[in-house]
Design an enzyme around this catalytic site. Structure first.
Site, PDB file in Angstrom:
ATOM      1  N   ASP A  28       0.822  -1.201   0.000  1.00  0.00           N
ATOM      2  CA  ASP A  28       0.000   0.000   0.000  1.00  0.00           C
ATOM      3  C   ASP A  28       0.862   1.258   0.000  1.00  0.00           C
ATOM      4  O   ASP A  28       0.538   2.249  -0.630  1.00  0.00           O
ATOM      5  CB  ASP A  28      -0.944   0.010   1.208  1.00  0.00           C
ATOM      6  CG  ASP A  28      -0.212  -0.147   2.531  1.00  0.00           C
ATOM      7  OD1 ASP A  28       0.914  -0.684   2.535  1.00  0.00           O
ATOM      8  OD2 ASP A  28      -0.757   0.255   3.573  1.00  0.00           O
ATOM      9  N   ARG A  58       5.381   4.120   6.062  1.00  0.00           N
ATOM     10  CA  ARG A  58       4.962   4.074   7.459  1.00  0.00           C
ATOM     11  C   ARG A  58       4.974   2.630   7.997  1.00  0.00           C
ATOM     12  O   ARG A  58       5.425   1.704   7.309  1.00  0.00           O
ATOM     13  CB  ARG A  58       3.593   4.707   7.619  1.00  0.00           C
ATOM     14  CG  ARG A  58       2.475   3.950   6.958  1.00  0.00           C
ATOM     15  CD  ARG A  58       1.137   4.638   7.190  1.00  0.00           C
ATOM     16  NE  ARG A  58       0.069   3.951   6.511  1.00  0.00           N
ATOM     17  CZ  ARG A  58      -0.846   4.540   5.763  1.00  0.00           C
ATOM     18  NH1 ARG A  58      -0.830   5.848   5.575  1.00  0.00           N
ATOM     19  NH2 ARG A  58      -1.799   3.831   5.198  1.00  0.00           N
ATOM     20  N   ASP A  59       4.437   2.457   9.192  1.00  0.00           N
ATOM     21  CA  ASP A  59       4.444   1.139   9.822  1.00  0.00           C
ATOM     22  C   ASP A  59       3.310   0.294   9.249  1.00  0.00           C
ATOM     23  O   ASP A  59       2.388  -0.090   9.950  1.00  0.00           O
ATOM     24  CB  ASP A  59       4.293   1.298  11.340  1.00  0.00           C
ATOM     25  CG  ASP A  59       3.118   2.198  11.703  1.00  0.00           C
ATOM     26  OD1 ASP A  59       2.526   2.824  10.792  1.00  0.00           O
ATOM     27  OD2 ASP A  59       2.776   2.291  12.893  1.00  0.00           O
ATOM     28  N   GLU A  60       3.400   0.054   7.945  1.00  0.00           N
ATOM     29  CA  GLU A  60       2.354  -0.696   7.274  1.00  0.00           C
ATOM     30  C   GLU A  60       2.984  -1.523   6.146  1.00  0.00           C
ATOM     31  O   GLU A  60       3.346  -2.653   6.346  1.00  0.00           O
ATOM     32  CB  GLU A  60       1.258   0.251   6.771  1.00  0.00           C
ATOM     33  CG  GLU A  60      -0.031  -0.486   6.540  1.00  0.00           C
ATOM     34  CD  GLU A  60      -1.291   0.347   6.788  1.00  0.00           C
ATOM     35  OE1 GLU A  60      -1.216   1.440   7.357  1.00  0.00           O
ATOM     36  OE2 GLU A  60      -2.361  -0.134   6.400  1.00  0.00           O
ATOM     37  N   ASP A 111      -5.930  -2.328  -2.925  1.00  0.00           N
ATOM     38  CA  ASP A 111      -5.031  -1.431  -3.643  1.00  0.00           C
ATOM     39  C   ASP A 111      -4.498  -2.123  -4.902  1.00  0.00           C
ATOM     40  O   ASP A 111      -4.501  -1.558  -5.997  1.00  0.00           O
ATOM     41  CB  ASP A 111      -3.855  -1.015  -2.741  1.00  0.00           C
ATOM     42  CG  ASP A 111      -4.302  -0.447  -1.395  1.00  0.00           C
ATOM     43  OD1 ASP A 111      -5.270  -0.967  -0.814  1.00  0.00           O
ATOM     44  OD2 ASP A 111      -3.673   0.517  -0.916  1.00  0.00           O
ATOM     45  N   TRP A 119     -11.668  -5.532  -2.009  1.00  0.00           N
ATOM     46  CA  TRP A 119     -10.376  -5.956  -1.446  1.00  0.00           C
ATOM     47  C   TRP A 119     -10.228  -7.463  -1.658  1.00  0.00           C
ATOM     48  O   TRP A 119      -9.380  -7.896  -2.449  1.00  0.00           O
ATOM     49  CB  TRP A 119     -10.296  -5.565   0.032  1.00  0.00           C
ATOM     50  CG  TRP A 119      -9.728  -4.179   0.253  1.00  0.00           C
ATOM     51  CD1 TRP A 119      -8.471  -3.895   0.731  1.00  0.00           C
ATOM     52  CD2 TRP A 119     -10.362  -2.918  -0.002  1.00  0.00           C
ATOM     53  NE1 TRP A 119      -8.297  -2.519   0.787  1.00  0.00           N
ATOM     54  CE2 TRP A 119      -9.434  -1.910   0.344  1.00  0.00           C
ATOM     55  CE3 TRP A 119     -11.602  -2.539  -0.495  1.00  0.00           C
ATOM     56  CZ2 TRP A 119      -9.718  -0.550   0.226  1.00  0.00           C
ATOM     57  CZ3 TRP A 119     -11.892  -1.179  -0.625  1.00  0.00           C
ATOM     58  CH2 TRP A 119     -10.959  -0.208  -0.269  1.00  0.00           C
ATOM     59  N   GLU A 151      -1.997   9.017  -1.028  1.00  0.00           N
ATOM     60  CA  GLU A 151      -3.041   8.155  -0.469  1.00  0.00           C
ATOM     61  C   GLU A 151      -4.387   8.874  -0.441  1.00  0.00           C
ATOM     62  O   GLU A 151      -5.421   8.323  -0.802  1.00  0.00           O
ATOM     63  CB  GLU A 151      -2.657   7.746   0.949  1.00  0.00           C
ATOM     64  CG  GLU A 151      -3.720   6.920   1.646  1.00  0.00           C
ATOM     65  CD  GLU A 151      -3.252   6.375   2.984  1.00  0.00           C
ATOM     66  OE1 GLU A 151      -2.373   7.024   3.600  1.00  0.00           O
ATOM     67  OE2 GLU A 151      -3.751   5.321   3.396  1.00  0.00           O
ATOM     68  N   HIS A 165       0.998   6.167  -2.479  1.00  0.00           N
ATOM     69  CA  HIS A 165      -0.013   5.106  -2.505  1.00  0.00           C
ATOM     70  C   HIS A 165      -0.462   5.012  -3.950  1.00  0.00           C
ATOM     71  O   HIS A 165      -0.760   6.016  -4.554  1.00  0.00           O
ATOM     72  CB  HIS A 165      -1.203   5.557  -1.667  1.00  0.00           C
ATOM     73  CG  HIS A 165      -1.419   4.778  -0.417  1.00  0.00           C
ATOM     74  ND1 HIS A 165      -0.537   4.811   0.626  1.00  0.00           N
ATOM     75  CD2 HIS A 165      -2.442   3.970  -0.031  1.00  0.00           C
ATOM     76  CE1 HIS A 165      -1.019   4.051   1.607  1.00  0.00           C
ATOM     77  NE2 HIS A 165      -2.163   3.523   1.236  1.00  0.00           N
TER      78      HIS A 165
END
Ligand code: BGC
Length: 887
Positions: free
Chosen positions: A460, A464-466, A473, A529, A742, A763
């Protein structure tokens, strides 16, 4: 018979997805491209032969017909480690063959779990932080007369391999992230020239990576796959006399600590060069002070050869500026948002600590780190002293454009620092250009965003913490991704994980690989999704003609639809369960991205119906008529329920939003032409009432422009596309974006970062508009799976005078370019041998084309419109809009 004719040329021979000579199958499929052929040439057959080590023909085969894409292996299956040199030639109707292609070497990897003697090994350093990487090594003897040496290598964690003091391979973050419970990929390396008679050494540094490191948002979760890290290596030596030897990770290895003090994918790497011993991976190194390792349970069942390319350093960027921030920080600007790491060249006293903080944007002149949430994105390099040192972190990755450098000894010069763009090495296949520079910048941003999010899996965001494989996506972006790059193997690999992680009811995790500790509710169905399970394989089939992939994914595709079908309410509507809806519709408040203008159940029902029909299409391709009828029926019933629940008889929808109308129109959910006509008109009215600012989220955005064009509102589509006020695609461009954001307003017009806790500047989802640029603006659309037949139908508008797109298809390069002169359109089309196209000009005239170069002409606008009109210019469009805005 040999032939030296030059008018018939075959090249581009490859196996499977073409990413590696080493394949994980005994029967690799073969593809080739007829790159030159006489006019009217018809492909009748292909002769293939397999050569032995001496170049003699060992096996021959003929493939009748004109197949050339992912053709079944025509020889005896390969055994593990077996190599084959393959060459081929094509024959036309006249029976005259092309010259033989140069031999292509294919090598089978370790195909059976029983081939693995290596087990993972580990070591404990209880006084150290768990994030500290561990080094593993072993020496071994090589005798005289070595013929070849293959290293099969992987790790629980991420690894960096060395042999005799030198790095092995260019892979980064290997073995990448897969659903490790099911699949762990290994790399195959040729070490024949790296070994010497006598003592040799292998060394691997292993960091936590995805295996044990923290993953996910909030505080994330650690130890998602295991609590121990370590390498898996199997070095196989073959001597000229046929004898063999093998060196594997086992209890004989030693473990120690090196200069890496800390390594985390999210937080960064800390490296103390004072602790580096360049000899650590040589036979000369004394590992007496190192500790013995412990053998772990074998993972041979999970080990497999990769089907996509590895992560590599795909570009190195110099700074475009180095300046001081208002607060006095040294900020390096690399000019574009990327994913990767910073590389330093530094000279200073031992113990000097250089700190690098990374971020994608500045806010009021300072590093904007809030969007990173819990990711530190900070690397620390402690100098060893004694001259110029270079440093590039090996076990982390950051999404960044700016780097704040502190602790630098002396003045930081541009030549001291570089940014390494580290991504899956996906070959570029598609290009787009038009006469509007803002659209070109948008397209560049879409491409850059895709690169930065193709870090071993489709993520995605990279900062960041992802950085998770969010299914929605990837689903919306696949048509664009497959045009921009050859990502057949990359996405096929990810789909294997998706299918592996589906539960027994067909539920799909929100992101793949899944992190059960983070999402304890397990897999389920989120419209748009989870439907990646259906849409992505279908798109890959369209683009690459990969029928076997469709076959492999088919159970996964059907299972999602079955899952939803079992969960319908008493009205036949998919109203149960949690939905993300049209995520990040700009009207949703910053803290509730699912609360947009479109009822999330309406979105869910639309997707359900569409996906059921896509599965029916797949069943047709795979010749499963009973399934096809069943899924078609499921899709039709879902469409009926959609109409009962959400559509008024005259074509209004329960949600009066652009996404609702775009879904209803593009997923063919309406009853008849009257409803469609009305819905199209209403869509245009809403878009006009929104003053051509975008009003869609993740799921409406890929559809809204097509819906407008198909409903006859071309000018509204272009007004929306060319809008540069917030929110819009070009607002981001005007704000200096170098990737796609994003949120439509990740950066607010006043230069402050959107207060939403989820605000990335890289994103790709809204970049799904790339597909519209390629397909409708330039005009090249999929005509038949694999790109043998093309549908070319440019829709000029918005004042554009030129547009062009090129695409490397499985049959060769296709190019489309148009130029507008007043009301006239001139169109150039280039097709490779064997390809055909149907061209539809804006005036409705239709032409069928074969291979070669073609020039066509026609009117820019449909015949029922003013023939002298070339479409309004952007200025005229804007003026018209301002007038429309007036009360
Ligand atoms: C991710 C998205 C994703 C979404 C869904 C976000 O945190 O970054 O792109 O699709 O969550 O909930």
């Amino acid at each position: 018979m040999t032939t030296d004719r030059t008018d018939l040329v075959v090249d581009g021979v490859r196996t499977e997805y073409g990413t590696s000579a080493v394949v994980g199958t005994a029967t690799p499929r073969l593809s080739w491209v007829v790159s030159r052929a006489p006019a009217g040439w018809q492909h009748q057959a292909t002769e293939l032969r397999r050569l032995d080590d001496d170049g003699a023909v060992a096996e021959e085969a003929t493939v009748d017909g004109d197949a050339s894409v992912l053709v079944a292996w025509p020889f005896a299956p390969l055994a593990s480690r077996e190599r084959a040199d393959v060459q081929l030639r094509v024959l036309g109707a006249d029976g005259e063959p092309s010259p033989w292609t140069a031999p292509l070497t294919v090598e089978a990897g370790l195909l059976d779990p029983s081939d693995w003697r290596a087990v993972p090994v580990t070591a404990d350093f209880p006084d150290e932080v768990p994030e500290r990487p561990i080094r593993f090594r072993r020496t071994f003897d090589v005798g005289e007369g070595l013929a070849e040496a293959r290293l099969y290598v992987s790790a629980l964690g991420t690894y960096d391999a060395h042999c005799n003091g030198e790095p092995v391979g260019e892979e980064l973050l290997a073995p990448g992230w897969t659903s490790y419970r099911h699949r762990i990929r290994y790399a195959t390396r040729d070490l024949t020239d790296r070994l010497v008679p006598g003592a040799n050494a292998l060394g691997l540094t292993v960091a936590e990576g995805w295996w044990r490191g923290r993953l996910g948002f909030m505080d994330g979760q650690r130890e998602n796959y295991g609590d121990q890290i370590g390498p898996i290596a199997q070095l196989e030596l073959v001597y000229e006399d046929g004898s063999r030897d093998i060196v594997v990770t086992d209890g004989s290895w030693r473990a120690g600590l090196g200069p890496h003090l800390y390594a985390s994918l999210y937080d960064g790497e800390h490296y103390d060069a004072r602790l580096e011993d360049p000899a650590w991976a040589t036979a000369a190194f004394d590992d007496g002070a190192w500790t013995p390792v412990v053998e772990l349970e074998s993972v041979a069942e999970q080990l497999e050869a990769p089907v996509g390319p590895p992560v590599r350093r795909t570009e190195v960027l110099a700074p475009v500026a180095i300046a001081r921030s208002p607060a006095g920080a040294v900020l390096v600007d690399f000019g574009q948002v990327i994913a990767g790491v910073t590389r330093l060249r530094v000279d200073g006293p031992a113990g000097t600590e250089v700190r690098l903080r990374h971020a994608e944007v500045l806010e009021h002149g300072e590093l904007g780190t809030r969007p990173l949430r819990n990711a530190e994105a900070t690397d620390v390099f402690i100098l060893g002293g004694g001259g110029v040192e270079t440093y590039e972190p090996a076990f982390t990755s950051h999404g960044f454009r700016y780097v704040e450098v502190s602790g630098w000894p002396g003045e930081l010069e541009p030549a001291d620092i570089e940014a390494c763009f580290c991504t899956s090495d996906l070959p570029t296949t598609g290009t787009f250009r038009c006469s509007n520079d803002d659209l070109n910048t948008l397209h560049d941003n879409i491409r850059r965003g895709w690169r930065g999010n193709a870090v071993d899996l489709p993520t995605d965001c990279p900062q960041r913490d992802e950085r998770l494989g969010w299914t929605g996506d990837a689903q919306v972006f696949t048509p664009t991704a497959t045009f921009l790059t050859d990502c057949a193997g990359f996405l096929a690999s990810w789909l294997r994980d998706l299918a592996a992680e589906q539960d027994e009811f067909g539920g799909v995790p929100m992101f793949v690989p899944a992190i059960p500790k983070l999402i304890p509710t397990g897999p389920g169905w989120i419209a748009g999704w989870s439907d990646a399970a259906v849409v992505v394989p279908w798109r890959l089939f369209e683009r690459y003609g990969d029928r076997d992939l469709l076959e492999r994914q088919y159970p996964s595709m059907g299972a999602v639809v079955d899952f939803v079908a079992h969960e319908l309410d008493e009205h036949g509507v998919a109203s149960k369960g949690y939905q993300l809806g049209d995520w990040l519709d700009p009207s949703a408040p910053p803290d509730n991205a699912a609360a947009g203008r479109t009822d999330s159940i309406l979105v869910a029902q639309a997707y359900f119906s569409w996906c059921a029909r896509l599965v029916a299409g797949a069943a047709d391709v795979l010749v499963r008529p009973t399934d096809a009828a069943h899924y078609r029926e499921v899709g039709a019933r879902a469409a009926e329920a959609f109409r009962r629940e959400f559509v008024t008889p005259s074509g209004r929808l329960a949600s009066d939003s652009p996404t609702a109308f775009a879904l209803a129109l593009q997923f063919d959910l309406l009853a008849d032409d009257d409803q469609r006509e009305r819905a199209g008109r209403r869509l245009a009215q809403i878009v006009q009432a929104d003053r051509h600012r975008i009003g869609t989220g993740f799921l409406g955005t890929p559809l809204v422009l097509d819906a407008l064009v198909d409903a006859g509102h071309l000018d509204d589509a272009y007004l929306l596309l060319l809008q540069d006020e917030c929110p819009s695609w070009l607002y981001q461009v005007r704000m200096g974006a170098t990737t796609v954001w994003e949120r439509w307003d990740s950066m607010l017009p006043d230069g402050t970062i959107n207060p939403g806790e989820m605000t990335s500047f890289n994103h790709y989802a809204f970049g799904a508009v790339g597909d519209f640029l390629h397909r409708r603006v330039a005009g090249r659309a999929v005509g038949a799976p694999g790109g043998r037949h093309h549908h070319i139908e440019p829709r000029p508008g918005g004042g554009l005078t030129d547009a062009e797109a090129t695409l490397e298809t499985p049959y060769g390069p296709v190019a489309v370019a148009w130029h507008r002169q007043g009301p006239q359109l001139r169109l150039n089309v280039d097709l490779p041998p064997k390809a055909t196209a149907t061209v539809v000009l804006p005036d409705g005239s239709t032409t069928d084309l074969g291979a070669g170069h073609h020039e066509l002409q026609g009117a820019c606008r449909p015949a029922d419109e003013d023939p002298s009109a070339a479409g309004p210019t952007p200025e005229e469009l804007m003026a018209a809009q301002i007038t429309a805005d007036e009360p």
